[in-house]
Write an enzyme that holds these catalytic residues in place. Structure first.
Site, PDB file in Angstrom:
ATOM      1  NE  ARG A 123      10.999  -3.137  -1.820  1.00  0.00           N
ATOM      2  CZ  ARG A 123       9.930  -2.500  -1.507  1.00  0.00           C
ATOM      3  NH1 ARG A 123      10.040  -1.395  -0.579  1.00  0.00           N
ATOM      4  NH2 ARG A 123       9.017  -2.602  -2.146  1.00  0.00           N
TER       5      ARG A 123
ATOM      6  CE  LYS B 212       5.435   4.267   0.874  1.00  0.00           C
ATOM      7  NZ  LYS B 212       6.812   3.813   0.684  1.00  0.00           N
TER       8      LYS B 212
ATOM      9  N   PRO C  84       0.695  -1.309   0.260  1.00  0.00           N
ATOM     10  CG  PRO C  84      -0.232  -1.373   2.127  1.00  0.00           C
ATOM     11  CD  PRO C  84       0.362  -1.854   1.266  1.00  0.00           C
ATOM     12  CD  GLU C  85       3.992   2.611  -4.167  1.00  0.00           C
ATOM     13  OE1 GLU C  85       4.128   3.610  -4.467  1.00  0.00           O
ATOM     14  OE2 GLU C  85       4.157   1.541  -4.691  1.00  0.00           O
TER      15      GLU C  85
END
Length: 293
Positions: free
Chosen positions: A282, A52, A2-3
DNA sequence: CGGTTATGTATAG
DNA sequence: TATACCTAACCGC
């Protein structure tokens, strides 16, 4: 996770269905039993998203700080006042939309269901319920501690009073690659791995370029495009960055993005195979032609 | 059923 | 840079 767009949707939802209500707070899983006891019976005053993180403000100087992390998610259910409430959190497939939750908007609401799985927190109002699973952070803090937590975050593209110049001066004053900086929540709050890849593609900037080598107008372009993309994300409930032309008539779900998770596939603009590499633990994706540097 | 994967971050070394 | 955290869907066997 969830950004940021998902967290802003959550804060809106909490504000509309729970604000002003007295809430029963519990931890069916047990890991948040002490925190739940502190909040139980409190009234939710407001909900705010910054990047976030979400802050649920209760009366009595109590704030529930939640960070969904990689796998956290909220699900909702309730009477007609919950119509449209969806499960929001970590989707399991690229381009997945939010899932309607069991009894959200039910005409006959008979109370919350038996907890399924590891429910860290359950909030129950007279009109409905919310379950939280798998968050990275979930704690009860004070308003002063909320301010301290927010002070550690950079400007949020989704907050109307955010200052783009703070982002521009930060990103252009460091030699750290722009693709690394966009994932640093102290530089810009709310961007995650998809928005990072997509906004750099749209701006034609190579993720490895040092921030210091960005002109102010290039950094400003990143900010402006991020604002646009994340507003779209809030509206859609998904991260869709491609235009209908770029999708070539295909549905949004089959071609939601330009480069994210498209390693080896042809660039939607120039056909060059998309590259991927590890960057700050990432995977980053880019088109070597459209983002030459 | 077990291994893999994920839109994230903190901490150790 | 590596690993831990710790959840659920998906895939292959």
């Amino acid at each position: 996770m969830p950004e940021g767009h998902s967290v802003h949707r959550l804060a809106k939802q909490f504000g509309s269905v729970f604000a002003g209500e007295q809430l029963a707070v519990s931890s069916p899983q047990g890991r948040f039993a002490a925190g739940a006891a502190l909040l139980d019976g409190g009234t939710l005053l407001s909900a705010l998203a910054h990047g976030k993180q979400m802050f649920l403000r209760f009366d009595g100087d109590r704030v529930l700080r939640v960070h969904l992390g990689l796998y956290g998610a909220w699900s909702f259910g309730g009477d007609a006042t919950f119509r449209g409430a969806s499960s929001i959190g970590a989707p399991r497939r690229v381009g997945e939309s939010e899932q309607p939750t069991g009894d959200a908007g039910a005409s006959t609401y008979a109370g919350p269901p038996e907890p399924v799985g590891a429910v860290r927190v359950r909030l129950v109002s007279p009109h409905g319920w919310a379950d939280l699973r798998g968050p990275t952070a979930c704690e009860v803090i004070t308003a002063a501690e909320e301010q301290a937590a927010r002070a550690r975050l950079g400007p949020d593209p989704l907050q109307p009073d955010s200052d783009a110049t703070v982002f521009v001066s930060k990103v252009t004053s460091s030699i750290t690659p722009v693709g690394v900086q966009l994932m640093n929540q102290a530089v810009i709050a709310g961007i995650g791995n998809i928005y990072r890849a997509e906004v750099l593609f749209l701006q034609g900037i190579n993720p490895w370029r040092p921030g210091k080598q960005l002109r102010d107008d290039e950094a400003g372009g990143i900010w402006a495009d991020t604002v646009r993309l994340m507003k779209d994300g809030v509206r859609e409930g998904r991260i869709i960055t491609t235009t209908p032309e770029a999708r070539n008539g295909r549905p949004k779900r089959s071609a939601p993005n330009y480069v994210y998770k498209r390693t080896g596939e042809p660039c939607r603009r120039c056909g060059t195979p998309i590259l991927t590499a590890e960057m700050a633990a990432r995977n980053v994706y880019w088109c070597p032609q459209c983002q030459a540097d």
